[in-house]
Design an enzyme around this catalytic site. Sequence first.
Site, mmCIF file in Angstrom:
data_model
loop_
_atom_site.group_PDB
_atom_site.id
_atom_site.type_symbol
_atom_site.label_atom_id
_atom_site.label_comp_id
_atom_site.label_asym_id
_atom_site.label_seq_id
_atom_site.Cartn_x
_atom_site.Cartn_y
_atom_site.Cartn_z
ATOM 1 N N ASN A 1 -20.564 21.368 14.823
ATOM 2 C CA ASN A 1 -20.905 22.796 14.913
ATOM 3 C C ASN A 1 -20.827 23.378 13.501
ATOM 4 O O ASN A 1 -19.743 23.653 13.006
ATOM 5 C CB ASN A 1 -19.912 23.488 15.869
ATOM 6 N N TRP A 2 -22.008 23.528 12.892
ATOM 7 C CA TRP A 2 -22.047 24.007 11.503
ATOM 8 C C TRP A 2 -21.851 25.519 11.422
ATOM 9 O O TRP A 2 -21.812 26.078 10.321
ATOM 10 C CB TRP A 2 -23.370 23.623 10.838
ATOM 11 N N LYS A 3 -21.821 26.171 12.584
ATOM 12 C CA LYS A 3 -21.649 27.637 12.642
ATOM 13 C C LYS A 3 -22.658 28.321 11.703
ATOM 14 O O LYS A 3 -23.812 27.889 11.644
ATOM 15 C CB LYS A 3 -20.194 28.009 12.333
ATOM 16 N N HIS B 1 -18.959 30.027 23.056
ATOM 17 C CA HIS B 1 -17.953 29.707 22.039
ATOM 18 C C HIS B 1 -17.031 30.923 21.889
ATOM 19 O O HIS B 1 -17.484 32.061 21.984
ATOM 20 C CB HIS B 1 -18.643 29.366 20.719
ATOM 21 N N GLU C 1 -15.883 32.361 19.424
ATOM 22 C CA GLU C 1 -16.305 33.335 18.402
ATOM 23 C C GLU C 1 -17.322 34.303 18.999
ATOM 24 O O GLU C 1 -17.325 35.491 18.668
ATOM 25 C CB GLU C 1 -16.877 32.597 17.177
ATOM 26 N N GLU D 1 -11.661 24.248 24.084
ATOM 27 C CA GLU D 1 -11.293 24.663 22.723
ATOM 28 C C GLU D 1 -10.220 25.742 22.790
ATOM 29 O O GLU D 1 -10.540 26.931 22.954
ATOM 30 C CB GLU D 1 -12.517 25.228 21.995
ATOM 31 N N GLY E 1 -10.080 26.236 13.702
ATOM 32 C CA GLY E 1 -10.059 26.580 12.276
ATOM 33 C C GLY E 1 -8.668 26.832 11.708
ATOM 34 O O GLY E 1 -8.526 27.372 10.623
ATOM 35 N N SER F 1 -9.646 22.086 15.207
ATOM 36 C CA SER F 1 -8.947 21.405 14.108
ATOM 37 C C SER F 1 -8.959 19.882 14.219
ATOM 38 O O SER F 1 -7.952 19.226 13.958
ATOM 39 C CB SER F 1 -7.514 21.930 13.986
ATOM 40 N N GLY G 1 -15.887 21.652 13.955
ATOM 41 C CA GLY G 1 -16.374 22.720 13.083
ATOM 42 C C GLY G 1 -16.220 22.337 11.622
ATOM 43 O O GLY G 1 -17.047 21.614 11.056
ATOM 44 N N GLY G 2 -15.129 22.775 11.004
ATOM 45 C CA GLY G 2 -14.889 22.589 9.564
ATOM 46 C C GLY G 2 -15.163 21.189 9.047
ATOM 47 O O GLY G 2 -15.845 21.027 8.022
HETATM 48 P P1 PGA Z 1 -12.809 23.646 13.837
HETATM 49 O O1 PGA Z 1 -13.828 24.443 14.807
HETATM 50 O O2 PGA Z 1 -13.103 22.183 13.998
HETATM 51 O O3 PGA Z 1 -13.136 24.162 12.466
HETATM 52 O O4 PGA Z 1 -11.435 23.994 14.285
HETATM 53 C C1 PGA Z 1 -14.151 23.956 16.071
HETATM 54 C C2 PGA Z 1 -15.126 24.891 16.753
HETATM 55 O O5 PGA Z 1 -15.019 26.110 16.589
HETATM 56 O O6 PGA Z 1 -16.023 24.444 17.480
#
Ligand code: PGA
Length: 243
Positions: A9-11, A94, A96, A166, A172, A208, A229-230
């Site tokens: 997930n490159w957001k 998600h 967010e 999640e 994050g 994470s 994500g990250g």
């Molecule tokens: P993260 O994000 O790996 O940076 O914790 C995961 C996500 O939001 O899908």
Amino acid sequence: MSKKIIVANWKMQLDYAQGLRLARDYKKTLKDIKSEIVVCSDFLTLPLIAKVFAKTKIALGAQDCAPASRGAFTGEISAADLFRLGVRYVILGHSERRLIMSESNELIRLKTEISLQEKLTPIVCVGESLADKEAGKTKEVLLAQLKLALKGAKIKRAADIIIAYEPIWAIGTGEAIIPLEAERIHRFLKDQAVKLIGLAPRVIYGGSVGPGNAINFLQQANVDGLLVGGASLDAGKFARLCR
Ligand code: PGA
């Protein structure tokens, strides 16, 4: 170990030149990976990376879609158009989007229904906040989100939908859940899904995950994959995590 699915997930972390560069790096570094890989970039980058991944096994995913296939939806992107572009997965609900865009469970349910109709595989995110966890409400919150997302959904095969667990407090933050705890929650989510739709979908973990802990999650029987994500923003790191 059955084949796991790893979703990047490159957001909105990259501009499209950076996204294009990262896609080319993925193509080089992920050649021999056995897991199923899905890359979810922002909408503008999708058509560019679709060309890069055209003859590879890397699948394309979107990070959201409209709650309808066509119509007066200013600013929205249709699941039907995403499918035509070659997109096969879509992340929905998600945290967010739930928190920043105030997405409701009902909106997420509608998007799930439309994605299924347009042959995209929805990756429906559920997760508890730190306050929910501390109040001992994790299962209650997850069940409410799952029930509302799947309500009335016409799902023919277990493979048609993916649930992403999640925990919001793990996203994050560098503080992932303990893998055995994830396993317990995934088992719970699968059992509940069987009661709701008569099928046990794949349940993937996100929050994470990096090269140092991915294997501890992937070794769990009910962790069918990861949402990253990250650590997905660096091709080398992502490849190490997938191996
Ligand atoms: P993260 O994000 O790996 O940076 O914790 C995961 C996500 O939001 O899908």
